[in-house]
Design a protein around this motif. Structure first.
Motif, short mmCIF file in Angstrom:
data_model
loop_
_atom_site.label_atom_id
_atom_site.label_comp_id
_atom_site.label_asym_id
_atom_site.label_seq_id
_atom_site.Cartn_x
_atom_site.Cartn_y
_atom_site.Cartn_z
N GLU A 8 0.84 -1.21 0.00
CA GLU A 8 0.00 0.00 0.00
C GLU A 8 0.87 1.25 0.00
O GLU A 8 0.57 2.22 -0.70
CB GLU A 8 -0.92 -0.01 1.22
N TYR A 9 1.94 1.24 0.79
CA TYR A 9 2.83 2.40 0.85
C TYR A 9 3.46 2.68 -0.51
O TYR A 9 3.47 3.82 -0.97
CB TYR A 9 3.93 2.15 1.89
N TRP A 10 4.01 1.64 -1.17
CA TRP A 10 4.67 1.86 -2.44
C TRP A 10 3.68 2.23 -3.53
O TRP A 10 4.00 3.03 -4.42
CB TRP A 10 5.49 0.64 -2.85
N LYS A 11 2.47 1.68 -3.48
CA LYS A 11 1.45 2.05 -4.45
C LYS A 11 1.12 3.54 -4.32
O LYS A 11 1.07 4.27 -5.31
CB LYS A 11 0.19 1.21 -4.22
N LYS A 12 0.94 4.00 -3.09
CA LYS A 12 0.64 5.41 -2.83
C LYS A 12 1.82 6.29 -3.25
O LYS A 12 1.63 7.34 -3.86
CB LYS A 12 0.35 5.59 -1.33
N LYS A 13 3.03 5.84 -2.96
CA LYS A 13 4.23 6.60 -3.30
C LYS A 13 4.37 6.76 -4.82
O LYS A 13 4.66 7.84 -5.32
CB LYS A 13 5.45 5.88 -2.73
N HIS A 14 4.12 5.67 -5.57
CA HIS A 14 4.22 5.74 -7.03
C HIS A 14 3.13 6.63 -7.62
O HIS A 14 3.38 7.35 -8.59
CB HIS A 14 4.13 4.33 -7.64
N GLU A 15 1.94 6.61 -7.02
CA GLU A 15 0.87 7.49 -7.49
C GLU A 15 1.26 8.96 -7.26
O GLU A 15 1.01 9.81 -8.12
CB GLU A 15 -0.44 7.17 -6.77
N GLU A 16 1.83 9.27 -6.11
CA GLU A 16 2.25 10.64 -5.82
C GLU A 16 3.35 11.08 -6.79
O GLU A 16 3.33 12.22 -7.27
CB GLU A 16 2.75 10.75 -4.38
N GLU A 17 4.30 10.19 -7.07
CA GLU A 17 5.38 10.53 -8.00
C GLU A 17 4.83 10.75 -9.41
O GLU A 17 5.28 11.66 -10.12
CB GLU A 17 6.44 9.44 -8.01
N ALA A 18 3.86 9.94 -9.81
CA ALA A 18 3.27 10.09 -11.13
C ALA A 18 2.53 11.41 -11.22
O ALA A 18 2.61 12.12 -12.24
CB ALA A 18 2.33 8.93 -11.43
#
Length: 57
Positions: free
Chosen positions: A34-44
């Motif tokens: 969940e953390y990495w999914k959220k992090k990748h969405e923020e970076e995108a």
């Protein structure tokens, strides 16, 4: 002290590593995903916003 005169055996170390990896995935797997999914969405979103700013200038 406890009668251990040799180092740990290789199969024992491998077994401990496997148990550690499996239990770590069971405990921390879902929160980390969940953390990495959220992090990748923020970076995108940040890169899309940056791209938008550079094209509008």
């Amino acid at each position: 002290m406890f009668g251990r005169s040799r180092f740990l055996s290789f199969p024992l170390v491998i077994g401990a590593v496997i148990i550690g990896v499996v239990s770590g995935k069971a405990i921390f797997g879902v929160p980390l995903e969940e953390y990495w999914k959220k992090k990748h969405e923020e970076e995108a979103a940040a890169s899309a916003a940056k791209e938008n700013d550079s094209t509008s200038s």
